[in-house]
Design an enzyme around this catalytic site. Structure first.
Site, short mmCIF file in Angstrom:
data_model
loop_
_atom_site.label_atom_id
_atom_site.label_comp_id
_atom_site.label_asym_id
_atom_site.label_seq_id
_atom_site.Cartn_x
_atom_site.Cartn_y
_atom_site.Cartn_z
N TYR A 260 0.84 -1.21 0.00
CA TYR A 260 0.00 0.00 0.00
C TYR A 260 0.87 1.26 0.00
CZ TYR A 260 -4.30 -2.62 1.15
OH TYR A 260 -5.39 -3.47 1.12
N PHE B 279 2.28 2.09 -3.46
CA PHE B 279 1.29 2.66 -4.37
C PHE B 279 0.93 4.10 -3.98
CE2 PHE B 279 -0.39 -1.88 -5.18
CZ PHE B 279 0.49 -2.03 -6.24
N TYR C 194 -3.06 9.90 -8.10
CA TYR C 194 -4.10 10.43 -7.21
C TYR C 194 -4.49 11.86 -7.57
CZ TYR C 194 -3.34 6.11 -4.78
OH TYR C 194 -3.23 4.77 -4.49
N ASP D 79 -16.16 -7.35 1.39
CA ASP D 79 -15.91 -7.49 -0.04
C ASP D 79 -16.99 -6.69 -0.76
OD1 ASP D 79 -16.06 -8.45 -2.76
OD2 ASP D 79 -14.91 -10.21 -2.16
N MET D 80 -16.59 -5.84 -1.68
CA MET D 80 -17.55 -4.95 -2.34
C MET D 80 -18.69 -5.72 -3.00
SD MET D 80 -15.32 -3.84 -5.72
CE MET D 80 -13.78 -3.64 -4.83
N GLU E 201 -9.72 1.91 -7.83
CA GLU E 201 -8.40 1.78 -8.46
C GLU E 201 -8.05 0.30 -8.55
OE1 GLU E 201 -4.99 3.22 -6.33
OE2 GLU E 201 -6.06 3.33 -4.42
N GLU F 214 -6.45 -7.40 -13.13
CA GLU F 214 -6.66 -7.55 -11.69
C GLU F 214 -8.16 -7.57 -11.38
OE1 GLU F 214 -4.24 -4.96 -9.32
OE2 GLU F 214 -2.39 -5.56 -10.33
#
Length: 635
Positions: free
Chosen positions: A325, A328, A335, A417-418, A436, A445
């Site tokens: 993380y 990124f 961003y 989890d979405m 993202e 991904e």
């Protein structure tokens, strides 16, 4: 060859310069003199250039030493300061058996001596005979197959000397003659290394002529395992002060090579009126090195990943670690683009700034998109409420801390989890969904599956950021990457796509669009088919060996806000994504103008997504990765 010229803080690879000696009477003195002139190594003949040998025992019966003793230098000096030159008189392809056998015996003798010393590298002579260097390659292959640690640098003139002479008498067009000679030289190199199974012990020492061919020829060599540039003193121009200088085109190519860590070798005697021996030529190379642009902070950060194979992420199967993380989140370009996209969406789609806008960040990680969305709303003056949905329980801890420490009073964190979100907030419908989830190939991904899985959370007329993304493929040459895959000696590696920061690579054609995905998909609310297949036909821009395909993507976040890793539209200084490499089990050669037909499938199963790929022109390859047997992304 550790080098005496550190790169300092510029991030540019260390400068290493060698001096090529045609004849060496006193090797210890030559090494000492070269060191005094700041050269890092000397290219010295292993045997006297005129000491020819036979295969009948006559030369072996001589009582005089075959070459200088290994005691003239300490073993460390042999290893660090000498590149051995193999004799150039050998005729490996001669139709006369006696001549051919003599060459074979002499080559094996010199290789054995070089290994005995031990040397770091040997400079092999260019195959000057008109025949393909098949027997020469056999001997080289025998050497590499023995597992010696020594590098073999094949001396390759940028323009084949025999072809230069023949073309100049047959063709009126100098450019065509030049192209013919450049092709002949590269073809000999490619034939030899192909016969040696693309050995990772084989490198190129490229000798530059006074007149350079076109850019495509030079770019092709940058995709080869280029270890050294040989700069003959007679290709240097003379400036007004009587000192050596190179043409602008030579300077640009030399600096491009210096930026890739290629060694420089000065060959020939000084031939400029005010040159202070070979020191002046070294100083000029050092001058060019000093003009190589320093790496930006972004480039310094990403340089350890140059040509380094990385397995793609499995974002749905694995939880990312804090360090990932953190890496990124160091990319401000990405961003900033997201912030601009959210700001434009707010202004264009929500003119009433007092009416609350509901935004959902799905796959929120540690919160960089939440932060960017809040900044966008502050810029535009919109009232914004945010749901931050994240499946990784460790990242959720960070998000909930940021709600407190960063004053995110308009943010609700959802640990889920979405695709399976239920309960609080899941009954509301968002104006904007931000994510993202893109990979190096855009969809690799599982962004399509994830975003299709949450589009039910959008209001009618709601928008997704990103709105669209396109993947691209290009045929590529990179012996370095192919050998790294081959080193694992498994089929699985040749059927796996790798994330790589491409450096020592040549694209044989421009990338072409492969797969396109758009969000949301209101016309297909229940069943969205994310399978894809395509056939792409490329035209090779130059002779090359194709080792696989390079993959890229670009994405429309919203309106005219884009992010891209496509070579021609790459978002400056963005480093969150490197390209992806699809290897081929067997490389193949193409000539300029040849057609390359590639096939790519995106396959979707009940619990995984995978790619299959193949070539049908100019060769027919196996279909790689059938049924995702070697590589897949888990759903």
């Amino acid at each position: 060859m550790a080098g005496s010229n550190p790169s300092g803080d510029s991030g540019v690879p260390r400068l290493l310069v060698g001096l090529d000696r045609a004849v060496v009477r006193d090797l210890a003195q030559d090494v000492a003199s070269a060191t005094e002139l700041q050269y890092d190594f000397v290219c010295a003949p292993l045997f006297h250039p005129r000491r020819q040998r036979d295969a009948n025992g006559v030369s072996a019966g001589r009582l005089t030493p075959a070459t200088r003793s290994d005691t003239v230098l300490h073993s460390k000096a042999w290893n660090a300061s000498v590149v051995g030159k193999v004799s150039a008189w050998m005729r490996f392809e001669s139709p006369v058996e006696r001549v051919r056998r003599a060459a074979e015996a002499a080559f094996k003798q010199e290789m054995a001596w070089a290994s005995h010393l031990p040397l770091t590298a040997c400079l092999l002579p260019y195959p000057k005979e008109p025949q393909p260097p098949v027997n020469y390659a056999r001997l080289v292959n025998q050497t590499t197959a023995q597992g010696v640690a020594m590098q073999l640098w094949l001396r390759v003139p940028l323009l084949d000397p025999r072809s230069v002479v023949e073309s100049s008498t047959e063709e009126d067009d100098d450019t065509a003659a030049e192209a013919t000679a450049a092709t002949a030289a590269w073809t000999k190199w490619d034939t030899l290394r192909s016969l040696c199974e693309q050995s990772n012990s084989l490198y190129v020492a490229l000798e530059l002529p006074a007149d350079l061919p076109g850019k495509a020829v030079l770019d092709r060599w940058l995709g080869e395992p280029l270890k050294a540039l040989i700069l003959p003193t007679d290709i240097f121009l003379t400036n007004n002060g009587g000192y050596p200088t190179l043409s602008r085109r030579h300077q640009r190519f030399v600096q491009a090579c210096l930026g890739r860590g290629v060694h420089m070798i000065i060959a020939g005697e000084p031939c400029h009126p005010n040159a202070e021996g070979h020191l002046t030529y070294y100083q000029y190379v050092q001058h060019l090195y000093g003009k190589v642009p320093a790496l930006s902070e972004t480039e310094k950060f990403s340089s350890p990943y140059n040509d380094f194979l990385q397995a793609p992420l499995q974002p749905l199967q694995d939880n990312l670690e804090s360090q990932t993380y953190e890496t990124f989140e160091m990319d401000p370009v990405k961003y900033n683009a997201y912030e601009n996209a959210v700001a434009k969406a707010l202004e264009q789609r929500h003119p009433d700034k007092n009416k609350e806008v509901l935004l959902m960040v799905v796959g929120a990680g540690r919160g960089p998109l939440v932060h960017a969305s809040r900044k966008a709303a502050q810029r535009t003056g919109h009232a914004l409420r945010i749901y931050a949905v994240e499946k990784n329980p460790n990242a959720v801890v960070t998000l909930r801390n940021r709600v407190i420490t960063d004053g995110w009073d308009n943010v609700t964190v959802i640990s889920s989890d979405m695709r399976a979100w239920q309960g609080a907030g899941a009954t509301e419908r968002a104006d904007i969904i931000v994510s993202e989830l893109l990979g190096s190939f855009g969809d690799n991904e599982l962004s399509p599956e994830c975003l299709d899985g949450v589009q039910w959370l959008l209001k009618d007329g709601g928008i997704s950021i990103p709105a669209k993304y396109t993947s691209y493929l290009a045929p590529m040459s990179s012996a370095k990457l192919w050998n790294d895959v081959k080193a694992h000696d498994t089929l699985k590696m040749f059927e796996t796509a790798f994330v790589v920061k491409l450096c020592n690579v040549f694209l044989a054609a421009d990338p072409k669009a492969t797969f396109v995905f758009s969000h949301p998909n209101p016309d297909h609310p229940d069943r969205i088919d994310n399978r894809r297949e395509t056939t792409l036909t490329f035209t090779a821009t130059a002779d090359a060996t194709i080792h696989g395909f390079a993959g890229y993507f670009d994405s429309q976040l919203f309106d005219d806000v884009y992010i891209s890793i496509h070579p021609k539209t790459h978002s400056p200084a963005m480093f969150s994504w490197f390209p992806i490499y699809f290897p081929l089990r067997q490389p193949f050669r193409v000539m300029a103008g040849d057609k390359i037909t590639a096939h790519m499938w995106r396959c979707v199963g009940s619990n995984k997504v995978w790619y299959e790929w193949a070539v049908s022109e100019p060769i027919v390859s196996p279909i790689h990765n059938p049924n995702g047997r070697s590589y897949y992304i888990g759903l």
